[in-house]
Design a protein around this motif. Structure first.
Motif, PDB file in Angstrom:
ATOM      1  N   TYR A  49       0.825  -1.221   0.000  1.00 21.90           N
ATOM      2  CA  TYR A  49       0.000   0.000   0.000  1.00 21.90           C
ATOM      3  C   TYR A  49       0.861   1.274   0.000  1.00 21.90           C
ATOM      4  O   TYR A  49       0.397   2.365   0.252  1.00 21.90           O
ATOM      5  N   ARG A  50       2.148   1.094  -0.307  1.00 20.74           N
ATOM      6  CA  ARG A  50       3.077   2.164  -0.670  1.00 20.74           C
ATOM      7  C   ARG A  50       3.424   3.095   0.484  1.00 20.74           C
ATOM      8  O   ARG A  50       3.779   4.252   0.275  1.00 20.74           O
ATOM      9  N   ASP A  73      -4.901   7.764  -7.932  1.00 19.55           N
ATOM     10  CA  ASP A  73      -5.204   6.499  -8.592  1.00 19.55           C
ATOM     11  C   ASP A  73      -4.911   5.321  -7.661  1.00 19.55           C
ATOM     12  O   ASP A  73      -5.658   4.336  -7.625  1.00 19.55           O
ATOM     13  N   GLY A  74      -3.812   5.423  -6.907  1.00 19.38           N
ATOM     14  CA  GLY A  74      -3.501   4.376  -5.959  1.00 19.38           C
ATOM     15  C   GLY A  74      -4.576   4.230  -4.900  1.00 19.38           C
ATOM     16  O   GLY A  74      -4.968   3.112  -4.532  1.00 19.38           O
ATOM     17  N   ALA A  75      -5.089   5.353  -4.405  1.00 21.38           N
ATOM     18  CA  ALA A  75      -6.126   5.318  -3.376  1.00 21.38           C
ATOM     19  C   ALA A  75      -7.459   4.818  -3.922  1.00 21.38           C
ATOM     20  O   ALA A  75      -8.263   4.252  -3.182  1.00 21.38           O
ATOM     21  N   ARG A  76      -7.698   5.027  -5.203  1.00 21.64           N
ATOM     22  CA  ARG A  76      -8.915   4.487  -5.808  1.00 21.64           C
ATOM     23  C   ARG A  76      -8.855   2.969  -5.934  1.00 21.64           C
ATOM     24  O   ARG A  76      -9.871   2.297  -5.825  1.00 21.64           O
ATOM     25  N   ARG A  77      -7.655   2.454  -6.139  1.00 19.50           N
ATOM     26  CA  ARG A  77      -7.525   1.028  -6.431  1.00 19.50           C
ATOM     27  C   ARG A  77      -7.166   0.183  -5.207  1.00 19.50           C
ATOM     28  O   ARG A  77      -7.431  -1.016  -5.192  1.00 19.50           O
ATOM     29  N   LEU A  99     -14.583   9.294   4.661  1.00 21.10           N
ATOM     30  CA  LEU A  99     -13.254   9.569   4.118  1.00 21.10           C
ATOM     31  C   LEU A  99     -12.845   8.526   3.081  1.00 21.10           C
ATOM     32  O   LEU A  99     -12.001   8.796   2.226  1.00 21.10           O
ATOM     33  N   GLY A 100     -13.442   7.352   3.159  1.00 26.60           N
ATOM     34  CA  GLY A 100     -13.162   6.332   2.162  1.00 26.60           C
ATOM     35  C   GLY A 100     -13.597   6.731   0.760  1.00 26.60           C
ATOM     36  O   GLY A 100     -13.095   6.176  -0.229  1.00 26.60           O
ATOM     37  N   ALA A 154     -15.772   1.186   2.137  1.00 24.81           N
ATOM     38  CA  ALA A 154     -16.428   2.299   1.433  1.00 24.81           C
ATOM     39  C   ALA A 154     -15.549   2.858   0.324  1.00 24.81           C
ATOM     40  O   ALA A 154     -16.044   3.497  -0.604  1.00 24.81           O
ATOM     41  N   GLN A 155     -14.264   2.601   0.392  1.00 26.51           N
ATOM     42  CA  GLN A 155     -13.343   3.067  -0.646  1.00 26.51           C
ATOM     43  C   GLN A 155     -13.583   2.333  -1.965  1.00 26.51           C
ATOM     44  O   GLN A 155     -13.150   2.783  -3.020  1.00 26.51           O
ATOM     45  N   ASP A 156     -14.281   1.183  -1.889  1.00 25.42           N
ATOM     46  CA  ASP A 156     -14.638   0.392  -3.070  1.00 25.42           C
ATOM     47  C   ASP A 156     -13.402   0.075  -3.912  1.00 25.42           C
ATOM     48  O   ASP A 156     -13.374   0.334  -5.121  1.00 25.42           O
TER      49      ASP A 156
END
Length: 264
Positions: A49-50, A73-77, A99-100, A154-156
């Motif tokens: 997760y970098r 993009d990283g947080a979306r995936r 926040l997600g 919730a971040q899906d």
């Protein structure tokens, strides 16, 4: 999305924590990492997760090198749930879970009806919907753990990365959380200390010892009496769950503190 870790090495404070580790996590599967304390499990997750940059090796989602992704993009995936994740500020539960959705919002756009429904479903699935208006700092450790899991859900994401997500949870909520992971549709990489929980929920298990991957495969292939004795230094008997057929371990209580090789 397939997760592919190839030849990963990580050195921290002059010590090589992860050594030439390669692991594949198939799309939509749950892969658990197990191993003794200090074996490198959390370090592997932190590179995925970098939060850490590896010294060598690559990590890919399908054909995409994670190092090339922007933060958004990283947080979306990828959604991460580190150990003992919490909030320093006293958000309400609903605010923290919301926040997600932040990686999916552009500009100053507020949460829309679809975003709020995603958050509501995540809270309902983790049994924290009734806590929505409570301050996070007023919650018990187990309640807070479930709220953080709801935020990740919730971040899906395409990939869920979780480090000991069952910490602080009672048995019912441990099983409930793991069932949610299995049903999420995401690719899941999770660190678990409870070998029986890992056997029950994971499609595959990777065993780490002293920074190396020493075994990987199905729970039945990996969680053998010999390997558990070698890596964890404990005696077990392997049995089969009478209803699910999952491997389960019966542990023998030691007569003296465990002494693993290399210990002083």
């Amino acid at each position: 999305m397939d997760l592919r870790i190839a030849d990963l090495s990580v050195t921290l404070a002059g010590r090589e924590i992860v050594r030439s580790l390669s692991l594949e996590v198939g799309s939509g599967t749950v892969v658990g990492l197990v191993g003794p304390n200090g074996s490198g499990k959390s370090t592997v997750l932190r590179t995925v997760y970098r939060a850490l940059r590896p010294d060598a090796g690559t990590i890919r989602l399908d054909d995409t090198d994670l190092a090339t992704l922007s933060r958004r993009d990283g947080a979306r995936r990828i959604a991460a749930m580190p150990q003992d994740a919490g909030a320093d500020l006293d958000f309400t539960v609903a605010e923290l879970v919301a926040l997600g959705r932040a990686p999916h919002l552009t500009g100053n756009r507020a949460l829309g009806p679809e975003d709020r429904e995603v958050c509501r479903r995540a809270m309902a699935r983790l049994d924290v919907l009734d806590l929505a208006d409570r301050g996070v700092l007023s919650l018990s450790g187990g309640e807070r753990q479930r709220v953080v899991a709801a935020r990740a859900l919730a971040q899906d994401p395409e990939l869920l990365v979780l480090d000991e997500p069952t910490n602080h949870l009672d048995v019912a909520h441990q099983l409930g959380l793991l069932a949610v992971l299995r049903d999420s549709g995401a690719t899941v990489l999770v660190v678990l200390h409870d070998l029986n929980l890992a056997a029950a929920v994971c499609d595959r298990i990777g065993v780490l010892d002293e920074g190396r991957l020493v075994a990987a495969g199905t729970p039945a292939d990996v969680l053998t009496e010999g390997l558990v004795a070698q890596v964890f230094g404990v005696d077990t008997r392997v049995v089969t769950h009478p209803e699910t057929g999952a491997v389960q371990l019966l542990f023998t209580l030691p007569t003296s503190p465990p002494h693993r090789r290399g210990a002083s």
